[in-house]
Design a protein around this motif. Structure first.
Motif, short mmCIF file in Angstrom:
data_model
loop_
_atom_site.label_atom_id
_atom_site.label_comp_id
_atom_site.label_asym_id
_atom_site.label_seq_id
_atom_site.Cartn_x
_atom_site.Cartn_y
_atom_site.Cartn_z
N THR A 9 34.44 -52.53 1.47
CA THR A 9 35.79 -51.96 1.32
C THR A 9 35.71 -50.45 1.55
OG1 THR A 9 35.60 -51.60 -1.05
CG2 THR A 9 36.37 -53.79 -0.33
N SER A 33 36.98 -54.13 5.41
CA SER A 33 38.43 -53.91 5.24
C SER A 33 38.91 -52.79 6.19
CB SER A 33 38.73 -53.52 3.78
OG SER A 33 38.34 -52.18 3.51
N SER A 114 32.86 -49.28 -7.16
CA SER A 114 32.54 -47.84 -7.03
C SER A 114 32.83 -47.10 -8.33
CB SER A 114 33.35 -47.21 -5.89
OG SER A 114 34.73 -47.29 -6.16
C1 LIG Z 1 36.32 -40.63 2.53
C2 LIG Z 1 36.93 -41.56 1.52
C3 LIG Z 1 36.14 -42.10 0.51
C4 LIG Z 1 36.70 -42.96 -0.44
N1 LIG Z 1 35.91 -43.43 -1.45
C5 LIG Z 1 36.45 -44.24 -2.40
C6 LIG Z 1 35.62 -44.73 -3.47
O1 LIG Z 1 34.42 -44.43 -3.56
N2 LIG Z 1 36.21 -45.54 -4.38
C7 LIG Z 1 37.52 -45.92 -4.32
O2 LIG Z 1 37.98 -46.65 -5.19
N3 LIG Z 1 38.33 -45.47 -3.30
C8 LIG Z 1 37.82 -44.67 -2.34
N4 LIG Z 1 38.62 -44.22 -1.31
C9 LIG Z 1 40.03 -44.66 -1.24
C10 LIG Z 1 40.16 -46.08 -0.62
O3 LIG Z 1 39.63 -46.10 0.72
C11 LIG Z 1 41.64 -46.52 -0.60
O4 LIG Z 1 42.09 -46.73 -1.93
C12 LIG Z 1 41.90 -47.77 0.21
O5 LIG Z 1 43.29 -48.11 0.14
C13 LIG Z 1 41.10 -48.95 -0.29
O6 LIG Z 1 41.42 -50.10 0.49
P1 LIG Z 1 40.50 -51.41 0.38
O7 LIG Z 1 40.29 -51.68 -1.08
O8 LIG Z 1 41.35 -52.49 1.02
O9 LIG Z 1 39.28 -51.19 1.17
C14 LIG Z 1 38.07 -43.33 -0.35
C15 LIG Z 1 38.85 -42.80 0.67
C16 LIG Z 1 38.29 -41.92 1.58
C17 LIG Z 1 39.17 -41.35 2.65
#
Ligand SMILES: Cc1cc2nc3c(=O)[nH]c(=O)nc-3n(C[C@H](O)[C@H](O)[C@H](O)COP(=O)(O)O)c2cc1C
Length: 166
Positions: A9, A33, A114
């Motif tokens: 993710t 994702s 995370s």
């Molecule tokens: C560079 C970067 C790093 C990120 N790291 C985290 C992280 O470590 N933990 C987290 O919960 N969200 C993190 N995010 C935010 C998520 O990518 C965001 O909430 C996204 O909608 C998650 O979608 P998913 O759960 O479908 O992959 C990060 C965003 C960016 C731009």
């Protein structure tokens, strides 16, 4: 070790460690994702060859989970967003659908969230960062620990040890 489905993710935390672990395994199908693809690019990391990036509304790959193709579904790293959806039964994206389908098909699941501590020292895309997960993020991890068929790994080392038992 059996066949592993691995979801990535959009978390930067534990991303490099997860990719390093994947490299030690030769029986992994990767599912990334939309945010995962973006974050990989921001960290100047390449998405491993052959990874599935499914933008469909229904997630065609969930049929392979239902038909017993995988021995375990690993989600590492798992964002607080994905963990929140997991524990509230939401399946509106590829990874959340695969999580739900794994549960319904009794495929064992291992999640490396995370956000597991009140303060997380992490390497951002360009510099070290301090992250303060909210109470809701920590509560959702606690809820996830109670899910039948789900193991929560708190560190990449925990995850590696759990995988050795598959
Ligand atoms: C560079 C970067 C790093 C990120 N790291 C985290 C992280 O470590 N933990 C987290 O919960 N969200 C993190 N995010 C935010 C998520 O990518 C965001 O909430 C996204 O909608 C998650 O979608 P998913 O759960 O479908 O992959 C990060 C965003 C960016 C731009």
């Amino acid at each position: 070790m059996g066949k592993i489905a691995w979801g990535i993710t959009g978390a930067g935390h534990f991303l490099k460690e997860s990719l390093a672990l994947i490299e030690t395994l030769d029986n992994v199908d990767l599912f990334i994702s939309r945010a995962g693809m973006e974050v990989l690019r921001m960290y100047s990391l390449k998405s491993p060859a052959g990874a599935v990036y499914d933008k469909s509304a229904s997630t065609a790959a969930c049929r392979q989970f239902a038909s017993g193709m995988y021995d375990v579904f690993v989600i590492a790293p798992a964002t607080s967003n994905s963990v929140a959806k997991f524990v509230h039964g939401i399946s509106d994206s590829m990874i959340t659908t695969l999580f739900a389908q794994s549960g319904k098909s009794r495929v064992p699941i291992i999640v490396l969230p995370s956000d597991t501590e009140e303060m997380v020292d992490t390497m951002g895309a360009t510099k070290p960062l301090k992250i303060h997960p909210r109470p809701i993020d920590l509560e959702n991890v606690e809820r996830l620990k109670k899910f039948p068929g789900v193991k929560v790994a708190l560190t990449p080392e925990d995850l590696a040890a759990a995988l050795k038992k598959i």
